[in-house]
Write a protein that holds these residues in place. Sequence first.
Motif, short mmCIF file in Angstrom:
data_model
loop_
_atom_site.label_atom_id
_atom_site.label_comp_id
_atom_site.label_asym_id
_atom_site.label_seq_id
_atom_site.Cartn_x
_atom_site.Cartn_y
_atom_site.Cartn_z
N VAL A 249 12.56 -9.47 12.66
CA VAL A 249 12.55 -8.88 11.31
C VAL A 249 11.23 -8.15 11.07
N LEU A 250 10.10 -8.80 11.43
CA LEU A 250 8.79 -8.19 11.20
C LEU A 250 8.62 -6.91 12.02
N LEU A 251 9.08 -6.94 13.27
CA LEU A 251 8.98 -5.74 14.12
C LEU A 251 9.77 -4.58 13.51
N VAL A 252 11.00 -4.87 13.09
CA VAL A 252 11.85 -3.80 12.55
C VAL A 252 11.29 -3.27 11.23
N VAL A 253 10.91 -4.18 10.33
CA VAL A 253 10.39 -3.74 9.02
C VAL A 253 9.05 -3.01 9.20
N GLY A 254 8.18 -3.56 10.04
CA GLY A 254 6.85 -2.96 10.25
C GLY A 254 6.94 -1.57 10.84
N THR A 255 7.78 -1.40 11.86
CA THR A 255 7.88 -0.08 12.50
C THR A 255 8.60 0.93 11.61
N SER A 256 9.51 0.42 10.74
CA SER A 256 10.23 1.36 9.87
C SER A 256 9.30 1.96 8.81
N LEU A 257 8.12 1.35 8.60
CA LEU A 257 7.16 1.92 7.63
C LEU A 257 6.77 3.35 8.02
N LEU A 258 6.79 3.64 9.33
CA LEU A 258 6.46 5.00 9.78
C LEU A 258 7.44 6.02 9.20
N THR A 259 8.74 5.75 9.35
CA THR A 259 9.73 6.72 8.88
C THR A 259 9.89 6.69 7.35
N LEU A 260 9.52 5.56 6.73
CA LEU A 260 9.61 5.48 5.27
C LEU A 260 8.51 6.29 4.60
N THR A 261 7.40 6.51 5.31
CA THR A 261 6.24 7.17 4.69
C THR A 261 5.92 8.54 5.32
N THR A 262 6.73 8.99 6.27
CA THR A 262 6.44 10.26 6.94
C THR A 262 7.70 11.12 6.97
N THR A 263 7.58 12.38 6.59
CA THR A 263 8.77 13.26 6.61
C THR A 263 9.12 13.60 8.05
N PRO A 264 10.40 13.94 8.32
CA PRO A 264 10.78 14.32 9.68
C PRO A 264 9.94 15.48 10.23
N VAL A 265 9.59 16.44 9.36
CA VAL A 265 8.78 17.58 9.82
C VAL A 265 7.39 17.11 10.25
N LEU B 145 0.83 -1.22 0.00
CA LEU B 145 0.00 0.00 0.00
C LEU B 145 0.86 1.26 0.00
N ALA B 146 1.99 1.20 0.70
CA ALA B 146 2.87 2.38 0.81
C ALA B 146 3.68 2.61 -0.46
N ARG B 147 3.68 1.62 -1.35
CA ARG B 147 4.43 1.68 -2.62
C ARG B 147 5.92 1.98 -2.38
N VAL B 148 6.42 1.40 -1.31
CA VAL B 148 7.85 1.54 -1.00
C VAL B 148 8.56 0.34 -1.61
N PRO B 149 9.64 0.56 -2.39
CA PRO B 149 10.35 -0.60 -2.96
C PRO B 149 10.78 -1.57 -1.86
N LEU B 150 10.62 -2.87 -2.12
CA LEU B 150 10.91 -3.90 -1.12
C LEU B 150 12.37 -3.80 -0.65
N ARG B 151 13.26 -3.49 -1.60
CA ARG B 151 14.69 -3.37 -1.29
C ARG B 151 14.91 -2.31 -0.19
N ILE B 152 14.18 -1.20 -0.30
CA ILE B 152 14.34 -0.12 0.69
C ILE B 152 13.68 -0.52 2.01
N ALA B 153 12.50 -1.17 1.91
CA ALA B 153 11.80 -1.58 3.14
C ALA B 153 12.61 -2.57 3.95
N LEU B 154 13.39 -3.41 3.25
CA LEU B 154 14.17 -4.46 3.94
C LEU B 154 15.61 -4.01 4.25
#
Lengths: 189, 263
Positions: free
Chosen positions: B117-133, B56-65
């Motif tokens: 692995v699932l915890l780290v990848v799942g929680t990183s979706l927040l920073t992959l889809t949200t700007t620091p601001v 859904l986030a359309r984040v490349p798998l390589r970056i998500a992992l």
Amino acid sequence: MNARRIRSAAEIGLTIALAAVLHLVAVWQMPQGGSYSLAMLPLFVLALMRGVGPGMTAGALYGLLDLAMKPYIYHPVQVVLDYPLAYALVGLAGLLSVRWRRLHAADRPTAGVWTAVVPGIIVGALGRYAAHVASGVIFFSSYALELGEAPLWYSLVYNSFVLLSAVACAFAVVAVLPPLQSAFGVRER
Amino acid sequence: MPTTFGQYVPVDSPVHALDAKTKMGLVAAFAVGAFLVDRFWGLVLVAALVGGGILLARVPLRIALRGVKALSVILIFTLAAHALRWNPATVSLVRIGPLAVDAAGLRDGVFFAARIVLLVVGTSLLTLTTTPVQLTDGLERVLRPLTIVRFPAGEVAMMLTIALRFIPTTAQEAERVIIAQTARGASFDSGGPIRRARAFVPVLVPLFVNLFKRAEDLAVAMESRCYRGGAGRTRLNASAMTPRDWLVLCCGSAAVMAIGLWL
């Protein structure tokens, strides 16, 4: 909000920015998410110059920023221990701030370095180390159940990078703090 | 020196469009829910949720992992701590001298490693889809109720905003000073940690001097613009939770907590 508080907020914000930049110059990245870098250095400097309050605030916020930028989450409690709390405890170096300022004002910087700066860095580094060790014990207990009583020892060894990082920071703090204290130690307004 | 900060992937997706507060709430629920899972079927469902989130986030798998690579040692350690036995009395899967691989232990090791692995990848979706601001803005709104107990949520947000604003400037300054010192013959990547830290001192002094000078200028500028803390302060781009955000937050949190509690 008075002028002193506004300046303090600006100093804390810019200290976090410098800590984040120094973190990018990480010399070695640990597999569990820790790193050997000089990120603690600006937090030590601010804590020793301005006291425990600004030091711990800057540390806690830097921890939150670090969490937001590069999260390594394995356990709900570990999030608090490894990020805001660990860095906030670095600000405990500020407990020796009054002594450092007094000795520096009395033109005894060498005594200040040995009896305030170095003990302050030790207190701050041990504070962060304790938080990471506690987090490590939770991690190893949750994910490596077969270890028996070993989690504490694994955690103590694994997180020793904090102490190495603190020693490196101490050398840098001793070099940069006295001239900074002379130039910016006393707030003009 | 790397000058990128944060992990945000600028893509147009439904996950990116969610409010930061929604995603923070979901990640908190996910961290607790995924940690509570203690059966393989539960883990499969969590994996399906994470996979669905990445799609859904359309984040490349390589970056998500990307974060998983840094976990390799800890994953090997987790597997080894569970699977390896020293001179066991029971029958083992594989045996090399006194060292043996236990089947039940290996299964546990795979389970725990997969959960990490699932915890780290799942929680990183927040920073992959949200700007620091957006993240600091969301954090301020999460902390806002604490103003009742006199917590300075507005000031905290201001400090984080200043930090984010000045990270690129400070990084550029650091890079400039490092290049200047390198041109004078300084070496920053040789020797042990202490030697490297000492080599950085000529770089650190100008950075600290700039920090305190800039803090003074910034404070004067803020004061002269009548900055009085967070109370009554408005935003140019104010964000708010929409009904869709509330729906996603409630359903998502309920789903992940249900998986955690029942599986």
